[in-house]
Every structure is written in structure tokens, then in C-alpha cells.
Motif scaffolding. Structure first.
Motif, PDB file in Angstrom:
ATOM      1  N   LEU A 212      54.541   6.430 -46.635  1.00 11.62           N
ATOM      2  CA  LEU A 212      53.101   6.025 -46.551  1.00 11.62           C
ATOM      3  C   LEU A 212      53.219   4.556 -45.859  1.00 11.62           C
ATOM      4  O   LEU A 212      54.151   3.945 -46.080  1.00 11.62           O
TER       5      LEU A 212
ATOM      6  N   THR B 257      49.766  -2.758 -48.744  1.00 13.09           N
ATOM      7  CA  THR B 257      49.536  -1.673 -49.554  1.00 13.09           C
ATOM      8  C   THR B 257      48.124  -2.201 -50.461  1.00 13.09           C
ATOM      9  O   THR B 257      47.319  -1.389 -51.011  1.00 13.09           O
TER      10      THR B 257
ATOM     11  N   ASP C  96      57.010   3.520 -49.600  1.00 15.11           N
ATOM     12  CA  ASP C  96      55.704   2.802 -49.127  1.00 15.11           C
ATOM     13  C   ASP C  96      56.123   1.844 -48.376  1.00 15.11           C
ATOM     14  O   ASP C  96      56.872   1.065 -48.678  1.00 15.11           O
TER      15      ASP C  96
ATOM     16  N   GLY D 165      45.731   6.136 -45.302  1.00 14.79           N
ATOM     17  CA  GLY D 165      45.824   7.386 -45.669  1.00 14.79           C
ATOM     18  C   GLY D 165      45.706   8.374 -44.859  1.00 14.79           C
ATOM     19  O   GLY D 165      45.274   9.505 -44.984  1.00 14.79           O
TER      20      GLY D 165
ATOM     21  N   LEU E 244      44.869   7.733 -50.215  1.00 22.13           N
ATOM     22  CA  LEU E 244      45.890   8.217 -50.850  1.00 22.13           C
ATOM     23  C   LEU E 244      45.696   9.728 -51.448  1.00 22.13           C
ATOM     24  O   LEU E 244      46.511  10.631 -51.588  1.00 22.13           O
TER      25      LEU E 244
ATOM     26  N   LEU F 249      48.304   1.474 -46.560  1.00 25.09           N
ATOM     27  CA  LEU F 249      47.293   2.285 -47.338  1.00 25.09           C
ATOM     28  C   LEU F 249      45.988   1.284 -47.353  1.00 25.09           C
ATOM     29  O   LEU F 249      44.831   1.882 -47.559  1.00 25.09           O
TER      30      LEU F 249
END
Length: 606
Positions: free
Chosen positions: A27, A75, A71, A277, A50, A30
Motif C-alpha cells: 500500500l 498514511t 505500508d 487506495g 482501503l 493511503l
């Protein structure tokens, strides 16, 4: 550096004891997008979140012998839900709780994760049940890194007594010391990410890592196709000890269907999974066991777009979502006139004039009684929501009537202080020249030439209020899209304040955000020097308070930037389809029709 085609880490032994496929999921960026929901418009926005990646994560895990999820930073900032939890923590951060629940194995931080300061970031990360690493953010008091520079993960392999050892390190852009210098200076420093990753990757390899993964919150390359401190991807991929590389920050996608190298750069699999995402990065490493340990015999990288239907998140997330919607629905004031950002990149508008009015009023109070109070003041207003890569709905579009908290966040998405910066006329000219690099060079007599340089984002443009200036689009810009100066460029005419031409040696005050005052956007001469006043509250609070107390119609944009007339010349730009219904019959702008990306195209008669 080009890796040899038969390096030891990619060479299979003659008699392998065991083969294994290790899948790495990634990821990135995000930005707090737990759900596909546009809080500024108060409506669902499916397709990236997400929750929309959860089905893809579950499927990818089922397909592999061993799977890890990482990740890659940026974030905890970016939506009203995430920002409130980061700035005023009350219990576990909803994004941390969500990443805990889906089983993230390790992560790093991005520059935006530091937007609320080190103390609040540490509070946010305290509830993470996965390690968060960063090898290039140094703590000035301890002499070490602010976060652990790396972690060695161990994962069991069925039938083997020795676990697989996965070393993970990470970095962020060192430019964060410019972008968030007010919050970070004197506490931490950031060093070159390539140097930090090279050092840590070698250390992990010597410590027995079978696989080394680099989580680099940075892009692939700069505008010239070369690695830079902000976009070091190609240089990191060339490090021998790095077996897999996760990139981010640029909100780009790599590899794409057009990529011919299967996602391999210098033999290293690389992914950059968009933003908000939009995509899941997938790297597969094929391993074979030899008497000397595991060796990689092949690898590939790909992206998997988010699912059209979201999977449910936790009850805690649902409650945080409902609280956020309720808070953003609170009415602040009445808006007497409609306000939009449809033309904020084309000419001064009422929205920019309102922001400038609020900031000029706040600065007048802040500077009252000082020796600088009598200097002329101008405001530089950055139009954030102007479509572009965020899509045709990413505009400020307020109707006359109740003005709500979400409208303030839509106008000013970032929490930044207001700064008064003392400059000379010569310095203001270069500031405006950098802003004018937003526009393409358009030859006299050209028909339907593109107005905007697609490489320059709107947040690297400042609209001038409180003075007049003319931009000659027939001349080349003085600065490239990345802020590097260009020889022989320059397109500004006279700058006039109160009907007087500004001279190079004149002194004045520019009102701008803390981000810009520190040099954000690579504006010339802006490195924090010259700041004579800084607000105690952010520009959102300044605008909010101004709207509560002001009365009367919205201000008109009577001054600012304008284009030098070029008779017989036209330029085109894209904006909201809703603009078409607001054009005056004798407007210099005409509606041409829709684009394939949901915008509308317009013609500007220069």
C-alpha cells in the motif's frame, strides 16, 4: 549501476532443495482513505480506498505460499477523518486500527505523516501492532534515527526448522525539512535516502536477511529521467542488496500495462501503487534453497486496481466516519454569493479575493504597532481544488446559503499558519515568475494551444491579490516545472501596487502559507528567512473567523494577474462542466464540449 545478469542472488543452484514463492503486497499514499467517501461533498466516491483493496488483498494472499503486506507512508493524513485523529488524538487512530486489523507486517512513514508534528506522530504510532521503520530521519538529541532504521521479520516455512528472514528498511523525502520545517527544525534532520537504504540494506544482509525490502516513500525519477532526493527510485533499485522496492509519494502507478520490463528496474522488482487506495502493489519472488541459503531465481511486479465494491471495515471505523460527517455538517456562517474555483487558474476570482481579504485582515492585526505595519501588503493565494489529476469533481463549488465546516476544508485542505514575509520588489518578481511557470508558452496567432503546463500542479501556483501584474504567454517561463531556473526566460511585465510601478529595491510584505514561506514548491529565495510574523492559528481558522464576523457581499477580484492580450490567439483548458452554465454571453471564454475524463473543455480568447 547495472546489475550483472547472473548475480548470485538471481542464480539458481544446480540441485535446489526446495522452492518457495514469496509474495509482497504494498500500500502507499493511503492518505487516510479508509472508505470510498468524499467528505467535502458528503457523498460516496467508490473505486479507491482501503476498503476497496481488501478483496484484492485477500485474493492475493490466497494465491501465494508466503505473503507479507507493507505500508509505504503518507498514511495518516489526507481526509478529515484521518486529520482530526492525527491532530487531536483520542484513542487509537482509526487508520492504525484498520491496518492492525488487516495484518500489515511493516511500514514506513511519508512526509505528510509529519504534518502534525513529531509528538502527535509518535502518539499515532504507539498503537501500531506492526513495526514502522525509517532509516533517514535522524534524531538530533539521541544521535540515532527517530524511528528504527530497519526490522528483521521472521516467517516460518512449512517443513523447515529455520524461518525465512525478511529485512525491511524505509525512507522519506529529505525535503520534509523544508515542507514541515517549523515543526521539525532543531529536533530531527533528514539525510539522503539512497545513502541510508544502501547502508541499512548491507547491514541487513550481513545480519542474515534472506530478502531485503526497501520501502522508499519517493518517486521513480525527476523530470529529466534522473534520480533525485525526492524521487530516488532508480538509484535505490540499483543497490545490489535490495531485492524488492516499494515506491510512492508521486501518486503515480508502476508498472503499467504499457511497461515493457515487467516491473523490473536493474533486475529489481518495483511497484508504485497510485494513491488513496487506488491500487495494490504485488511483487512475487521465486526462491530456491541451496546449501548456502535461499536464492532468488526470478521475480515480477504488477499492480491490481481496487475492487468496485468495498469490503466492510470495523465498527470503530464506521463510528469514526459518522462522527466526521456530523462535525463537517456544522454551519459556520452564511455565504451571500456563490463561490467556485472553476477559473482560479485562469484569472483572479471572488474565492481567492475572499481568502486574501481574510489573511490581509489577520496580518493587519498581527503587525499592528510594528515598524513593518506601514509597508504595502499583497497576498499570495494558492488554489488547491482545481480539478487536474483529482478529477472533474475536485473543485470548490459553493452556492449562496449556509457555509459549513466541510466547505472550509474544501477551500483550504491543509493546516498551515499564515506568514508575513518581508521581500523586495525584485524578490516578488521572481516569486511571480515561478508561479507563471504554470502556463505553457503560446506563440502569437496560435489556435487552441494548451494553456497549462501539465507537469506543474496547481499547488505550485500562487495567485496575486493586492497588486496587478501582466503575464506574457508568448515569452518562455523563467522556471521549469520543477523550479529549476531557465536561462533567458521571463514573462512578467510591470507590477503595480496602488497604481504605482513596483521597483526592484522597494520593500513590501507578502502574505503566504508557512509551507511556501519555507520554500515549499521550490520557490526562489524562500527558505524561511524574511518571516516577520506567523499566525498562532492556521489559515482555516483565520478564514472561518473572518466569515463569522464579516458582512455584505463577497469581495470582487479587482486586481491580480492577467494575461497580456494576444489578438487572434486562443488557448484551451479543462474545467468543470458546471462552468458552462455560468459563462456570460460576451465572455472571452467559450464552452467547447466534454472530454473523455469527465471535464469540459473551454477556449480562452487571449
Amino acid at each position: 549501476m547495472t546489475k550483472p545478469p547472473h548475480s548470485s542472488r538471481h542464480t539458481a543452484p544446480k540441485r535446489p532443495k526446495r522452492t518457495l514463492t514469496v509474495r509482497l503486497l504494498a500500500l502507499t499514499d493511503l492518505h487516510g482513505s479508509l472508505l470510498g467517501f468524499d467528505y467535502l461533498a458528503d457523498r460516496a466516491r467508490p473505486g479507491r480506498s482501503l476498503a476497496a483493496l481488501l478483496p484484492k488483498i485477500a485474493q492475493a494472499r490466497e494465491e501465494a505460499d508466503l505473503c507479507l503486506l507493507f505500508d509505504n507512508g503518507d498514511t495518516f493524513q489526507g481526509t478529515p477523518l484521518a486529520d482530526r485523529a492525527s491532530d487531536a488524538p483520542f484513542g487509537p487512530h482509526p487508520v492504525v486500527s484498520a491496518l492492525n486489523a488487516i495484518g500489515v507486517d511493516a511500514g514506513t512513514i511519508g512526509n505528510h505523516d509529519l504534518n502534525f508534528g513529531l509528538d502527535k506522530l509518535r502518539r499515532t504510532l504507539a498503537d501500531a501492532r506492526y513495526p514502522v521503520v525509517c532509516a533517514n530521519l535522524l534524531c538530533l538529541t539521541s544521535g540515532g534515527t527517530y524511528l528504527p532504521p530497519s526490522v528483521m521479520l521472521e516467517r516460518s516455512v512449512p517443513g523447515l526448522s529455520r524461518p525465512l528472514r525478511i529485512g525491511v528498511t524505509g525512507t522519506l523525502p529529505p525535503e520534509v525539512m523544508v515542507w514541515d520545517g517549523d515543526r521539525l527544525s532543531g529536533k530531527v534532520d533528514a539525510i539522503d535516502p539512497v545513502t541510508a537504504i544502501r547502508h541499512e540494506a548491507k547491514r541487513l544482509r550481513h545480519a542474515g536477511a534472506d530478502i531485503v525490502v526497501a520501502l522508499c516513500h519517493g518517486g521513480l525519477e525527476d523530470l529529466d529521467g534522473h534520480p533525485s532526493s525526492e524521487h530516488p527510485g532508480r538509484a535505490v533499485a540499483a543497490i545490489d542488496e535490495v531485492d524488492a522496492l516499494v515506491l510512492g509519494h508521486a501518486h503515480d502507478r508502476y508498472p503499467t500495462p504499457e511497461t515493457s520490463d515487467a516491473g523490473l528496474i536493474d533486475g529489481t522488482p518495483v511497484v508504485m501503487a497510485g494513491a488513496f487506495g487506488s491500487d495494490l502493489g504485488v511483487i512475487d519472488l521465486n526462491l530456491v534453497q541451496t546449501p548456502r541459503g535461499w536464492r532468488i531465481t526470478g521475480s515480477r511486479a504488477a499492480l491490481r486496481p481496487a475492487a468496485p465494491v468495498e469490503a466492510p471495515l470495523s465498527e470503530d471505523t464506521r463510528r469514526a466516519h459518522l462522527r466526521t460527517r456530523h462535525r463537517l455538517a456544522q454551519q459556520i456562517a452564511e455565504c451571500p454569493d456563490a463561490l467556485t474555483s472553476y477559473l482560479s487558474l485562469v484569472r483572479p476570482d471572488a474565492l481567492g479575493a475572499l481568502i486574501a481579504e481574510s489573511q490581509t485582515s489577520a496580518a493587519a492585526r498581527g503587525l499592528a504597532g510594528s515598524e513593518m505595519a506601514e509597508l504595502p501588503r499583497v497576498a499570495m493565494v494558492t488554489p488547491f481544488r482545481c480539478g487536474g489529476s483529482d478529477g472533474p469533481d475536485a473543485y470548490v463549488a459553493l452556492e449562496a446559503g449556509p457555509l459549513r465546516e466541510r466547505d472550509i476544508l474544501g477551500i483550504l485542505p491543509y493546516s498551515e499558519p499564515l506568514c508575513a514575509v518581508a521581500v523586495t520588489g525584485a524578490e516578488l518578481r521572481q516569486w511571480l515568475e515561478r508561479s507563471a511557470s504554470l502556463y505553457a508558452q503560446i506563440a502569437p496567432g496560435a489556435q487552441d494551444a494548451g494553456l497549462l503546463d501539465p507537469l506543474v500542479p496547481s499547488f505550485n501556483f500562487d495567485a496575486l491579490y493586492g497588486a496587478d501584474c501582466e503575464i506574457d504567454l508568448a515569452r518562455p517561463p523563467a522556471y521549469r516545472a520543477d523550479g529549476a531556473p531557465l536561462q533567458g526566460g521571463g514573462r512578467l511585465g510591470d507590477i503595480r501596487i496602488s497604481a504605482r510601478n513596483l521597483q526592484a529595491e522597494d520593500r513590501l510584505i507578502v502574505l503566504t502559507s508557512g509551507f511556501r514561506a519555507r520554500g515549499g514548491g521550490r520557490f526562489p529565495g524562500r527558505d524561511g528567512r524574511g518571516v516577520i510574523w506567523r499566525s498562532e492559528v492556521d489559515t482555516r481558522a483565520i478564514l472561518r473567523d473572518h466569515l463569522v464576523t464579516r458582512s455584505g457581499p463577497m469581495p470582487s477580484a479587482e486586481d491580480g494577474f492577467r494575461f497580456r492580450p494576444q489578438p487572434g490567439t486562443t488557448a484551451i483548458f479543462d474545467s468543470s462542466p458546471k462552468l458552462a452554465t455560468q459563462l456570460e454571453p460576451d465572455s472571452t471564454i467559450e464552452h467547447l464540449g466534454p472530454t473523455d475524463k469527465g471535464f469540459a473543455r473551454y477556449r480562452l480568447h487571449l
